[in-house]
Design a protein around this motif. Structure first.
Motif, PDB file in Angstrom:
ATOM      1  N   LEU A   6      71.036 -18.306 -18.894  1.00 28.04           N
ATOM      2  CA  LEU A   6      69.974 -18.708 -17.973  1.00 28.04           C
ATOM      3  C   LEU A   6      70.556 -19.418 -16.767  1.00 28.04           C
ATOM      4  N   SER A   7      71.472 -20.346 -17.001  1.00 31.13           N
ATOM      5  CA  SER A   7      72.098 -21.078 -15.902  1.00 31.13           C
ATOM      6  C   SER A   7      72.814 -20.129 -14.943  1.00 31.13           C
ATOM      7  N   THR A   8      73.609 -19.223 -15.482  1.00 32.82           N
ATOM      8  CA  THR A   8      74.332 -18.251 -14.657  1.00 32.82           C
ATOM      9  C   THR A   8      73.365 -17.387 -13.859  1.00 32.82           C
ATOM     10  N   SER A   9      72.302 -16.955 -14.516  1.00 29.53           N
ATOM     11  CA  SER A   9      71.314 -16.104 -13.851  1.00 29.53           C
ATOM     12  C   SER A   9      70.622 -16.844 -12.715  1.00 29.53           C
ATOM     13  N   VAL A  10      70.212 -18.079 -12.961  1.00 30.48           N
ATOM     14  CA  VAL A  10      69.521 -18.870 -11.934  1.00 30.48           C
ATOM     15  C   VAL A  10      70.462 -19.132 -10.753  1.00 30.48           C
ATOM     16  N   LEU A  11      71.709 -19.479 -11.049  1.00 33.03           N
ATOM     17  CA  LEU A  11      72.668 -19.725  -9.965  1.00 33.03           C
ATOM     18  C   LEU A  11      72.912 -18.459  -9.137  1.00 33.03           C
ATOM     19  N   TYR A  34      64.288 -30.977 -12.175  1.00 32.83           N
ATOM     20  CA  TYR A  34      64.243 -30.178 -13.403  1.00 32.83           C
ATOM     21  C   TYR A  34      64.887 -28.811 -13.175  1.00 32.83           C
ATOM     22  N   PHE A  35      64.599 -28.199 -12.037  1.00 34.93           N
ATOM     23  CA  PHE A  35      65.199 -26.915 -11.701  1.00 34.93           C
ATOM     24  C   PHE A  35      66.726 -27.036 -11.645  1.00 34.93           C
ATOM     25  N   ALA A  36      67.230 -28.100 -11.029  1.00 34.40           N
ATOM     26  CA  ALA A  36      68.675 -28.322 -10.946  1.00 34.40           C
ATOM     27  C   ALA A  36      69.277 -28.496 -12.337  1.00 34.40           C
ATOM     28  N   ASP A  37      68.583 -29.186 -13.233  1.00 35.05           N
ATOM     29  CA  ASP A  37      69.065 -29.348 -14.601  1.00 35.05           C
ATOM     30  C   ASP A  37      69.131 -27.999 -15.326  1.00 35.05           C
ATOM     31  N   ILE A  38      68.150 -27.143 -15.090  1.00 33.01           N
ATOM     32  CA  ILE A  38      68.171 -25.795 -15.681  1.00 33.01           C
ATOM     33  C   ILE A  38      69.346 -25.006 -15.115  1.00 33.01           C
ATOM     34  N   ALA A  39      69.534 -25.071 -13.805  1.00 32.67           N
ATOM     35  CA  ALA A  39      70.618 -24.329 -13.151  1.00 32.67           C
ATOM     36  C   ALA A  39      71.989 -24.799 -13.641  1.00 32.67           C
TER      37      ALA A  39
END
Length: 137
Positions: A6-11, A34-39
């Motif tokens: 998920l992190s790789t995909s969001v980045l 929160y978005f930054a924490d997910i990323a």
């Protein structure tokens, strides 16, 4: 692994679409923190958050969570028609076995859902019209 994907995909999405965390978080209706924490892979999102990410980026869950190279590798789950029967000489004549359309292996049984060698999903709808491969002399 889930958080890494998920992190790789969001980045990658932010990079490809030239979006800052703030712009992407606004698009996904999430707080920028929160978005930054997910990323960064530091937060475990809920199903609702995953839905917001999908809606914000206009992607399906599979497109968001499964890397493209893995997605290509699992494409063999789409059914392929079994179109060949390989024949072998047996005690009193010929016997035939279906052939996997992906790997070409002779399968032991008719009408199995997946090839037991490569995992290809099989379509048996037109098996009655399969080509017969005779043994070579």
């Amino acid at each position: 692994m889930f958080l890494d994907n998920l992190s790789t995909s969001v980045l990658r999405l932010c990079d490809a679409r030239k979006l800052s965390y703030e712009a992407a978080s606004e698009r996904c209706n999430l707080s920028s923190r929160y978005f930054a924490d997910i990323a960064r892979g530091r937060a475990v999102p809920t199903i609702l958050t995953l839905e917001k990410l999908c809606v914000g980026f206009k992607l399906t869950p599979n497109d968001l969570l499964i890397p493209a190279d893995v997605w290509r590798d699992i494409a063999f789950r789409e059914p392929m028609p079994v179109t060949q029967v390989r024949c072998f000489r047996y005690h009193h004549g010929l016997t035939g076995f279906p052939v996997c359309p992906r790997c070409g292996a002779t399968m032991e049984r008719d009408y199995q859902i997946y090839c037991d060698r490569c995992g290809q999903r099989l379509d048996w709808n037109n098996f009655s019209k399969a080509a017969i491969l005779l043994p070579q002399e």
